[in-house]
Write an enzyme that holds these catalytic residues in place. Structure first.
Site: not given
Lengths: 674, 674
Positions: A124, A152, A156
């Protein structure tokens, strides 16, 4: 040789599976469904007309995952499976690390132990954090220093590091890291799209819910940024473009020299920024009206511009985003109007824990419910006031019993008997499976009744809930020519059931013509009596087809006289296994536009069933030959509306069943209980 | 209220457990022992004289971990457990992420579910990577940008991020991140230290192996750096200082306001750099000779100087490294000479998978082996040429049977009978447990035979392998005054067993005097005959103590005349349960300096056992009362060298058993089989 897609039931995953399937890849999906629905996979199957093996496996369950690798020859993995809500990640970070990082490590260990070392990873742009904190980093290149600002993003980045460390430890690994910008839109078919649970975090899903009235208005967080309209600029990419980026990355990895590995990151973005208002206007235009919004204060952490530099992917992968924000808005609106509550449909449910062929779909209104299986698109249950009205098996496996008299099944390509299995079209003769003495019955050995129907697509309409199943019968199956695509719709309303058939040769079909006659083979009983002898019947016509001792039509029509079946009569000891005529000279191949005719009325103990059809005839069978698990003779009666029996073998009837490329076969039956 | 220490069996973990225990904390250890030995924990118990609950649990097994949290009231966690070899991490990165990150996430989830939110995390200066890439970052402050250069460092940084994200999600969490510089040295006791498996990666463990001849020479990677002697500068910290840093951090967290949480990093270093040659010279000095070395080329990734800025820990935690590199070198050399192969000792093994009280320790030479349990420091087996020579139970639990006639047990504080359980010291009377009619037998209800002995410390010496056990008998146990520290050494040589006793009141003991008479209560048999009737005996003396019908001495000594026990005689039907006298007027409290006297010789079928002691008397018992699981009367004979029976109750014998603070009780027995 399959591609394993983890998280293939999710938004981006399901769109990527579609592209993989359409580009000839075999796909296997693992997904734990915590944040997605198997419905998306059944819809992908419906869309691409291919079976997609699915395993409800959490990546952390390495034993279960390992079995999937044992079972399929996996050549590469596209790894989507992850929790992905930034806001949620700040509240339950441990779950994010456990799922995302732990799941990935488990996946990589299983891959390693199976010598699968090719992976495309769903990363991302969040890994960049606030790229505006550096000079000259907008548009954001892959070289931009990383610095996620939430758990989050941390998961990643950690996974990127793991893949990099893994490649450093063993240069046979091939890891493509794809850093997504802002995926939007939906598949143009309207079959799959984003189905956010709870309140959507992203601009467009939120706007879509405003458009259908699920949310009051959009909040625009600040209109005093230094952009053309004061709102922040992001890089929105159509999910279909994004999906195609994965195929490009996979192809890039596959093209490397056999001994070469790779670790490399690519931005997947358009390279073109759009403001919040740009997107707002595009979507309002797709909807056809200005949606309510309110400008509120800036949101902490937001910055002016986060647009991708996409040149690396453009040049190295030969991939470029092609679809506009306007197109994405149109596709999103199409998806939203067709599925206002995502995959959820009121009154519709699936048997718990079942996937693929094991599923039974139930639509239930207060006192009426209908259940249909993917196996044969079989009608497995009708319940009226809690009482069953059709013969069935509790266990789907029993539908494969040799003694099963086609309970509830969809019958095709040719319902009923075909003498010696032969029929001819334009002078060319075909032979179907000889499975009933010297003749072919109900489509031959591998008729529609034994096939896996894709879907259903469940949708709520004004008349009730429609379950749409599809089956692609390949050229040569049971001796029939041409690739025939058949759709069976079960339309369940609070009081009645309608079954609709549509069949046509695909544009790709090698044969230009085939023969079709479709029906449903349910056995009804109005009470729980041992047999149907006490049932009173009334038929629309006494005209019926004469048959020889092999039950093959002679070509003559006769009148039934004792009793007069057009007047109510109690069945008692009388037996029927005859085709009654509704229309002696039918002309339509697609009968769905004809009015429904009530062809039979049955009643017993105050319960009544009326059967309507648009078909020119119907077989009426009192089940004298039934002898199977749980049911004996005359346990139920079958009414099978269809084309004239053996029409394909008679010159004067053949047109009823011959379907040529470009033509559409259709029919419709309705069952009303009262 | 316990502190859970993960990885407590490891190098830094075990030293921290010592400091925690010495500072009054209750400690519970979980460790999966993949890279460490339970021996370190048994030695910590030996050192601190406290039982330390241990669980062989992998942190990723959250179910097992959860049970530990269920069982103890954990108030905080010090989290060491991790794989920690930088080089290895570049080869098997997935295992590092799985163990370190996965294990931590699992731990944190279990902590959270038990509402334990205080954690001290063992991080590493590795998270800084090459701090010399920035301006003005040497010495390295906590604010230095992070950038690990290997998977090990990545896992540490990921865990720091997890802890930070966790604190951000819930401000009740208290996370102290301790970034270690270069831990060296060992505990000054020489009982615990670093036990690197394979080739050591670090300077000092490597040098230590050079010193004991396990490695040829040290490689010095470059002497052309810009330091005073050309070798690179690092910050070496004594492991005991490092261990104390954890207590300081824990105390800091505990002092926060009840509702406050924290996430904060502290460097644990000295703030003072030493070159490779500085350390080399310090260690050579400790060893007493110059160790071989060779200067080779620079190593990729090495930089000039990585010294800690330690002021944050100094000021905030009130902690400062106090021990010098020279002290660390001395302590390391002490540890190395005492344990040249770490915890491994040739000929010594423990029953597989057993911990704590369940352990049985075996020293095995070619045709002679001895096994001892922690439970009662009990001699559970002697095997000569594969044949058992003592009565025992296969299952340690059976030693708790009421019918157990003290098989193999260590007997204390007072062996044999004490009339009415009474004895007096300086006119003050004490009463021990009345567990044998009206009298006290073998120490009372909770004698040494039923106690958990700490250790053993196993060490190989010129005479064989010594297993050293220790037990602290608390003031008041069984009515005895004073805290008595007892050491039992089993010295097993290829041909004989020696048991040595030492006991003294601790300096902290509230009572100034107590009474002690220690022995071992093994039952011997030379053959596998049902009883010992065919055994021929010869005693050192025919002088024995007269007893009344309760087997209590009358105070008179008599001579045994029939037969003459100083001449060989076959036992036949004769019974003995009498105390024979070796020395009628003993004067020594610590008899170990006396010559060993052969007090009894037994032989049967060519097998012979000679028993020697430094004690003034010995009970000779032919086992007439034995009736327990697997054994009946006269299955074996016991020879119990000790002080005069009931000495504490007789003014003229009392001095044999009275131990005053500062005095040392001692005794020694030898068993020779031939």
């Amino acid at each position: 040789m399959s591609i394993l897609v983890t998280g293939g039931a999710g938004y981006i995953g399901s769109h990527t599976v579609v592209e993989l399937s359409l580009h000839g890849y075999s796909v296997v999906i693992v997904d734990n469904l915590v944040n997605s629905s198997y419905d998306s996979i059944s819809r992908v199957e419906y869309l691409v007309k291919k079976k997609i093996p699915f395993f409800n496996v959490d990546l952390r369950d390495s034993e279960a995952l390992s079995k999937v690798f044992d079972q399929y020859k996996i050549t590469g993995v596209i790894h989507f499976a992850a929790l992905k809500a930034v806001g949620e990640s700040t509240k339950i970070p441990l779950d994010y690390y456990e799922n995302n990082v732990g799941g990935t490590v488990s996946l990589l260990k299983v891959m390693k132990s199976h010598d699968v070392k090719t992976i495309v990873f769903s990363s991302s742009a969040t890994v960049y954090g606030d790229a505006t904190r550096f000079e000259n980093m907008i548009p954001i290149p892959e070289e931009c220093p990383l610095g996620p600002t939430n758990p989050y993003g941390n998961t990643k980045l950690t996974i990127e590091n793991i893949l990099h460390d893994l490649y450093s430890s063993d240069h046979h690994w091939r890891a493509a890291v794809l850093r997504y910008f802002n995926p939007i839109g939906a598949h143009p078919s309207g079959l799959i799209g984003e189905d956010p649970l709870g309140i959507p975090n992203n601009l467009l899903p939120y706007l879509a819910q405003v458009a259908v009235g699920r949310r009051e208005k959009l909040s625009v967080f600040g209109d005093d940024y230094d952009s053309h309209d004061g709102t922040p600029i992001r890089d929105y990419i159509h999910v279909v473009d994004l999906a195609k980026g994965h195929l490009a990355a996979l192809a890039y990895l596959h093209k490397l020299n056999p001994d070469d590995g790779l670790y490399r990151e690519w931005n997947l973005g358009t390279g073109k920024g759009s403001t919040v208002f740009d997107v707002y206007h595009a979507f309002s235009k797709a909807v056809g009206r200005d949606l309510p919004y309110e400008v509120v204060g800036r949101r902490a952490g937001d910055v002016l511009n986060l647009t991708a530099k996409a040149t690396r992917a453009n040049t190295e992968l030969g991939w470029k985003a092609e679809l506009s924000v306007e197109q994405a808005c149109k596709d999103l609106w199409n998806w939203t109007t067709k599925n206002p509550f995502g995959f959820h449909v009121d009154h519709y449910s699936v048997n718990d824990g079942a996937f693929g062929e094991d599923r039974i779909h139930t639509v239930k209104f207060d006192d009426f419910s209908v259940s249909v299986a993917n196996h044969g698109a079989t009608l497995v249950d009708i319940q009226v006031d809690g009482a069953p009205k059709v013969c069935n098996f509790k266990d789907l496996k029993d539908y494969n019993l040799p003694s099963n008299p086609y309970f509830g099944a969809t019958i095709g390509r040719i319902a009923n008997r075909l003498p010696k299995g032969r029929f001819s079209i334009d002078g060319k003769e075909f032979v179907s499976g000889i499975n009933d003495g010297r003749n072919s019955l109900h489509g031959g050995f591998h008729g529609f009744n034994s096939q896996y129907f894709f879907g259903p697509v469940a949708r709520k309409g004004p008349e009730g809930v429609t379950l749409s199943f599809v089956y692609l019968d390949k050229d040569g199956n049971n001796g029939y020519p041409g690739d025939l695509l058949t759709t069976v719709n079960y339309i369940i309303s609070p009081k009645s059931l309608e079954i609709e058939y549509q069949a046509e040769l695909t544009p790709e079909s090698s044969a230009d013509a085939t023969a079709v006659s479709l029906t449903n083979h349910s056995y009804f009983h109005l009470t729980d009596e041992e047999n149907i002898n006490n049932t009173e019947f009334k038929l629309v016509s006494s005209r019926f087809m004469e048959v020889d001792k092999e039950a093959i039509p002679t070509g003559k029509l006769k009148n039934w006289t004792d009793p007069d079946v057009t007047k109510p009569f109690v069945l008692s000891g009388r037996s029927f296994d005859h085709c009654f005529i509704v229309d002696e000279h039918p002309t339509k191949l697609d009968t769905r536009s004809l009015p429904l005719v009530k062809v039979l009325e049955a009643s017993n103990g105050g319960k009544k069933l009326s059967i309507y059809t648009t078909e020119p005839s119907f077989q009426f069978y009192t089940g004298d030959g039934v002898n199977t698990k749980g049911y004996g003779e005359r346990a139920g009666f079958a009414v099978e509306p269809c084309r004239f029996i053996s029409a394909g073998a008679f010159d004067e009837w053949r047109n009823q069943v011959v379907v040529r490329k470009g033509e559409v076969y259709g029919g419709k039956n309705r069952y009303v209980f009262s």
